[in-house]
Motif scaffolding. Structure first.
Motif, PDB file in Angstrom:
ATOM      1  N   UNK A 149      49.721  51.396  39.431  1.00 16.32           N
ATOM      2  CA  UNK A 149      50.711  52.178  39.565  1.00 16.32           C
ATOM      3  C   UNK A 149      50.344  52.707  41.330  1.00 16.32           C
ATOM      4  N   UNK A 150      51.839  52.853  42.218  1.00 17.77           N
ATOM      5  CA  UNK A 150      51.456  53.654  43.480  1.00 17.77           C
ATOM      6  C   UNK A 150      50.199  54.829  43.398  1.00 17.77           C
ATOM      7  N   UNK A 151      49.710  55.363  45.165  1.00 18.01           N
ATOM      8  CA  UNK A 151      49.223  56.044  44.952  1.00 18.01           C
ATOM      9  C   UNK A 151      49.819  57.093  44.665  1.00 18.01           C
ATOM     10  N   UNK A 152      48.729  58.334  43.835  1.00 21.32           N
ATOM     11  CA  UNK A 152      49.661  59.500  43.699  1.00 21.32           C
ATOM     12  C   UNK A 152      50.878  59.089  42.164  1.00 21.32           C
ATOM     13  N   UNK A 153      50.993  58.031  41.823  1.00 20.73           N
ATOM     14  CA  UNK A 153      51.428  58.157  40.405  1.00 20.73           C
ATOM     15  C   UNK A 153      50.738  57.587  39.291  1.00 20.73           C
ATOM     16  N   UNK A 154      50.927  57.921  38.414  1.00 20.54           N
ATOM     17  CA  UNK A 154      50.200  57.512  37.186  1.00 20.54           C
ATOM     18  C   UNK A 154      51.317  56.612  36.043  1.00 20.54           C
ATOM     19  N   UNK A 155      52.402  55.754  37.051  1.00 19.84           N
ATOM     20  CA  UNK A 155      53.396  55.028  35.860  1.00 19.84           C
ATOM     21  C   UNK A 155      52.383  53.444  37.023  1.00 19.84           C
ATOM     22  N   UNK A 156      53.013  52.596  35.977  1.00 15.09           N
ATOM     23  CA  UNK A 156      52.007  51.409  36.484  1.00 15.09           C
ATOM     24  C   UNK A 156      53.396  50.590  36.267  1.00 15.09           C
ATOM     25  N   UNK A 157      53.633  49.513  37.966  1.00 19.65           N
ATOM     26  CA  UNK A 157      54.606  48.787  38.413  1.00 19.65           C
ATOM     27  C   UNK A 157      54.138  47.658  38.509  1.00 19.65           C
ATOM     28  N   UNK A 158      53.159  47.731  38.885  1.00 22.68           N
ATOM     29  CA  UNK A 158      52.360  46.101  39.677  1.00 22.68           C
ATOM     30  C   UNK A 158      51.382  45.906  38.120  1.00 22.68           C
ATOM     31  N   UNK A 159      50.856  44.028  38.621  1.00 21.23           N
ATOM     32  CA  UNK A 159      50.377  43.509  37.996  1.00 21.23           C
ATOM     33  C   UNK A 159      48.795  44.093  39.421  1.00 21.23           C
ATOM     34  N   UNK A 160      47.780  43.609  38.777  1.00 17.31           N
ATOM     35  CA  UNK A 160      46.794  43.983  39.626  1.00 17.31           C
ATOM     36  C   UNK A 160      46.068  42.399  40.204  1.00 17.31           C
ATOM     37  N   UNK A 161      47.820  41.734  40.402  1.00 16.15           N
ATOM     38  CA  UNK A 161      47.347  40.589  40.670  1.00 16.15           C
ATOM     39  C   UNK A 161      46.459  39.908  41.701  1.00 16.15           C
ATOM     40  N   UNK A 162      45.186  38.546  41.237  1.00 16.07           N
ATOM     41  CA  UNK A 162      44.268  38.530  41.348  1.00 16.07           C
ATOM     42  C   UNK A 162      44.567  37.559  42.732  1.00 16.07           C
ATOM     43  N   UNK A 163      43.127  37.690  43.732  1.00 16.09           N
ATOM     44  CA  UNK A 163      43.673  36.493  44.907  1.00 16.09           C
ATOM     45  C   UNK A 163      42.343  35.868  44.864  1.00 16.09           C
ATOM     46  N   UNK A 164      42.122  34.052  44.716  1.00 14.25           N
ATOM     47  CA  UNK A 164      41.468  33.643  45.195  1.00 14.25           C
ATOM     48  C   UNK A 164      41.632  33.081  45.936  1.00 14.25           C
ATOM     49  N   UNK A 165      40.386  32.292  47.134  1.00 15.47           N
ATOM     50  CA  UNK A 165      39.957  31.590  48.286  1.00 15.47           C
ATOM     51  C   UNK A 165      38.852  30.766  47.915  1.00 15.47           C
ATOM     52  N   UNK A 166      38.797  29.655  47.993  1.00  9.94           N
ATOM     53  CA  UNK A 166      37.512  28.786  47.858  1.00  9.94           C
ATOM     54  C   UNK A 166      37.926  27.312  48.749  1.00  9.94           C
ATOM     55  N   UNK A 167      36.328  27.034  48.990  1.00  8.01           N
ATOM     56  CA  UNK A 167      36.044  25.696  49.680  1.00  8.01           C
ATOM     57  C   UNK A 167      35.189  25.947  49.478  1.00  8.01           C
ATOM     58  N   UNK A 168      35.107  24.207  50.026  1.00  5.33           N
ATOM     59  CA  UNK A 168      33.598  23.208  49.203  1.00  5.33           C
ATOM     60  C   UNK A 168      32.500  23.276  50.680  1.00  5.33           C
TER      61      UNK A 168
END
Length: 357
Positions: A144-163
């Protein structure tokens, strides 16, 4: 309870195929879920197999779908055809890695997909080809946006990798919420409170009660700045990717008979087009050495992203994978109900064949 990675992979693959999942998709599921246990990401391991199977049997996922890749030079558009997310993710990762090898850099959007497990798997799969990778995805709403209890977005993962050279990788893999929803579900299952700051109730008030948190929403990490980053990632995935976004994504829990419509974003940069790969790895390791030499109050050097995961993976390949007995029983019960033949128990032996990345 200890099992080898090969036993775990075979058990997942056999169970998925008994549920009607095609061989390629079952193999992808088994690889991603086994890697989750090897790297200590148990929230994305065998506890998810039952829900995946239920969605397949409910008609929400096409278990035989094969993703279609459309190339426009270094830009790829992948139609997941409402298939198994792990297969869509694997096909997309391999396609974008191959395109980066041809063009120096490549980006792919996979739409019409489903939950694909943990993003770090695909980022390191791309990085194993000598690339720097970025992977994200949208999904079921829970933040949810800050201050709200209504979810509107996923918690979209962010991955960055390097060898990094050898068998290890620099691997950042984080959800853009204070925690994953799976950890709140686990706390509710155990009847334990959650830490402060993880979630809010339906009215937007901070809560430590996991049941109220599940009825409310997860908090974005970093407050308003974190929510701004989350919005930006949703723009790059769902909006720019041409698929579903925000609360258009179907809940895999409340609507198991419908496809989720997730969008995955993957970016690959061929390191060799910038500098020799060995030189890049030397520079990366030097950067890590510099911050690990800085004194800390506790005395232990700071860790770099991926350090714990890959140290754990080496140990579990050698000693076996610790599994929750209850989750193993659920896997065995599911396999039995589907008529799947599980591999013989092998105890805690070393892994003869390293699993794929």
């Amino acid at each position: 309870m200890i099992r080898s990675a090969s036993w775990l992979r075979s058990a997942i693959r056999a169970t998925a195929m008994a549920a009607g999942v095609g061989p390629g998709a079952a193999e992808a599921m088994a690889d991603v879920m086994t890697e989750a246990h090897l790297r200590g990401v148990e929230t994305h391991g065998i506890r998810r197999l039952g829900p995946y199977v239920r969605r397949v049997r409910a008609g929400g996922v096409d278990p035989g779908a094969r993703p279609r890749v459309e190339a426009h030079g270094p830009l790829l558009l992948v139609d997941g055809c409402n298939g198994v997310g792990h297969l869509v993710g694997t096909v997309t990762a391999d396609a974008v890695a191959a395109a980066a090898a041809r063009h120096g850099v490549a980006v792919a959007w996979a739409r019409n997909s489903n939950h694909f497990g943990f993003a770090g798997y695909y980022a390191t799969r791309i990085a194993s080809r000598g690339h720097v990778a970025l992977v994200s995805s949208n999904g079921q709403v829970c933040v949810a946006p800050p201050g709200s209890g209504m979810p509107v977005l996923s918690n979209d993962p962010l991955a960055i990798a390097a060898p990094m050279g050898g068998d290890g990788f620099f691997e950042l893999d984080m959800a853009l919420s204070e925690t994953s929803r799976a950890r709140v579900v686990e706390a509710a299952r155990r009847g334990e409170p959650i830490p402060p700051g993880w979630a809010v109730d339906r009215g937007g008030r901070p809560t430590r009660d996991p049941s109220k948190a599940l009825a409310g929403a997860l908090a974005p990490f970093g407050g308003p700045k974190g929510f701004a980053l989350l919005l930006s990632v949703e723009m790059l995935t769902g909006v720019l990717g041409g698929g579903r976004y925000a609360d258009q994504v179907v809940s895999k829990e409340s609507s198991p008979d419908q496809g989720e419509g997730c969008v995955h974003l993957m970016l690959a940069i061929d390191v060799a087009r910038v500098m020799p790969l060995e030189h890049f790895q030397e520079r990366l390791q030097d950067m890590i050495r510099r911050f690990r030499e800085v004194p800390t109050a506790g005395g232990a050097p700071a860790r770099y992203p991926g350090q714990r995961r890959w140290e754990l993976r080496r140990r579990r390949l050698a000693e076996g994978v610790p599994l929750d007995p209850g989750e193993v029983r659920e896997l065995e019960d599911l396999a039995r109900a589907l008529g799947a033949d599980l591999p013989p128990l092998d105890g805690a032996g070393p892994e003869s064949q390293p699993s794929t990345t």
